[in-house]
Design a protein around this motif. Structure first.
Motif, short mmCIF file in Angstrom:
data_model
loop_
_atom_site.label_atom_id
_atom_site.label_comp_id
_atom_site.label_asym_id
_atom_site.label_seq_id
_atom_site.Cartn_x
_atom_site.Cartn_y
_atom_site.Cartn_z
N UNK A 1 0.83 -1.19 0.00
CA UNK A 1 0.00 0.00 0.00
C UNK A 1 0.87 1.25 0.00
N UNK A 2 1.99 1.20 0.68
CA UNK A 2 2.90 2.33 0.75
C UNK A 2 3.46 2.64 -0.64
N UNK A 3 3.74 1.60 -1.43
CA UNK A 3 4.24 1.79 -2.79
C UNK A 3 3.20 2.46 -3.66
N UNK A 4 1.94 2.12 -3.48
CA UNK A 4 0.87 2.73 -4.25
C UNK A 4 0.74 4.22 -3.95
N UNK B 1 3.18 6.18 -2.90
CA UNK B 1 4.34 6.85 -3.52
C UNK B 1 4.13 7.03 -5.02
N UNK B 2 3.67 5.98 -5.68
CA UNK B 2 3.42 6.05 -7.11
C UNK B 2 2.37 7.11 -7.42
N UNK B 3 1.32 7.14 -6.63
CA UNK B 3 0.28 8.15 -6.81
C UNK B 3 0.84 9.56 -6.59
N UNK B 4 1.67 9.74 -5.59
CA UNK B 4 2.28 11.04 -5.31
C UNK B 4 3.19 11.47 -6.45
N UNK B 5 3.99 10.56 -6.97
CA UNK B 5 4.90 10.88 -8.08
C UNK B 5 4.11 11.24 -9.33
N UNK B 6 3.09 10.48 -9.64
CA UNK B 6 2.25 10.77 -10.80
C UNK B 6 1.52 12.11 -10.64
N UNK B 7 1.06 12.39 -9.43
CA UNK B 7 0.39 13.66 -9.17
C UNK B 7 1.35 14.84 -9.35
N UNK B 8 2.57 14.71 -8.83
CA UNK B 8 3.56 15.77 -9.00
C UNK B 8 3.94 15.96 -10.47
N UNK B 9 4.07 14.87 -11.19
CA UNK B 9 4.38 14.95 -12.63
C UNK B 9 3.24 15.65 -13.37
N UNK B 10 2.03 15.31 -13.04
CA UNK B 10 0.87 15.95 -13.66
C UNK B 10 0.83 17.44 -13.35
N UNK B 11 1.07 17.81 -12.12
CA UNK B 11 1.10 19.23 -11.72
C UNK B 11 2.23 19.96 -12.44
N UNK B 12 3.39 19.33 -12.56
CA UNK B 12 4.53 19.95 -13.25
C UNK B 12 4.19 20.19 -14.72
#
Length: 178
Positions: free
Chosen positions: A1-4, A6-17
């Motif tokens: 669940x922790x990996x999910x 992190x993946x969600x956070x990284x994808x969200x930051x990439x989308x915001x960028x």
């Protein structure tokens, strides 16, 4: 669940960028740069009104009129700036010219020519009889005013230019020769 997470956070930051990059990037694109260069010839600010990618034309509009600009394929350099068609001149010549007006331009040292002009809302279709009955392209400018044009990949335009204008029911409303 922790990996999910992190993946969600990284994808969200990439989308915001990506969104920030698209919003904050400079708004000047190559076509607007062409109109900025044309503004020097017009001696007035101009903006992109219409782009014809197949003909490599950018139509720049200023307060006084429309200037077609022929570019190279990357839309970064002007090959030829055509004569500006003047809004006021069209209004003043309406009594003499009728519902449409046009001009013929040939680009020196270029194999490119153009017939272009203005028409009002009454004109729904135009045929250039002197060029084997072709129908020009057109785009709406504003309040009862359209810009129409036809391009040639050669220097020779059949003169005199013969143009027929039709109303929405297909009736001839103007036949002119210049």
């Amino acid at each position: 669940m922790n990996k999910n997470k992190r993946l969600f956070a990284i994808l969200s930051l990439a989308f915001i960028a990506i969104i920030l990059f698209m919003v904050l990037r400079p708004t000047t694109n190559s076509e607007e740069g062409i109109c900025a260069q044309a503004s020097k010839q017009l001696e007035a600010p101009s903006k992109v009104r219409f782009i014809d990618y197949s003909s490599k034309l950018v139509f720049c509009e200023s307060e006084s009129g429309i200037m077609p600009v022929l570019t190279e394929k990357e839309f970064t350099k002007i090959r030829k700036a055509f004569h500006e068609l003047d809004f006021q001149e069209f209004k003043e010549e309406k009594v003499e010219r009728g519902l449409i007006s046009w001009q013929v331009d040939k680009a020196p040292k270029e194999k490119f020519s153009m017939i272009s002009g203005f028409a009002n809302d009454e004109v729904k279709s135009i045929i250039i009889n002197s060029e084997d009955g072709v129908q020009p392209n057109r785009f709406f400018i504003r309040d009862n005013l359209w810009f129409w044009y036809f391009t040639f990949d050669e220097e020779k335009v059949n003169m005199p230019v013969e143009v027929t204008a039709f109303d929405e029911e297909g009736n001839i409303i103007s036949e002119e020769e210049e």
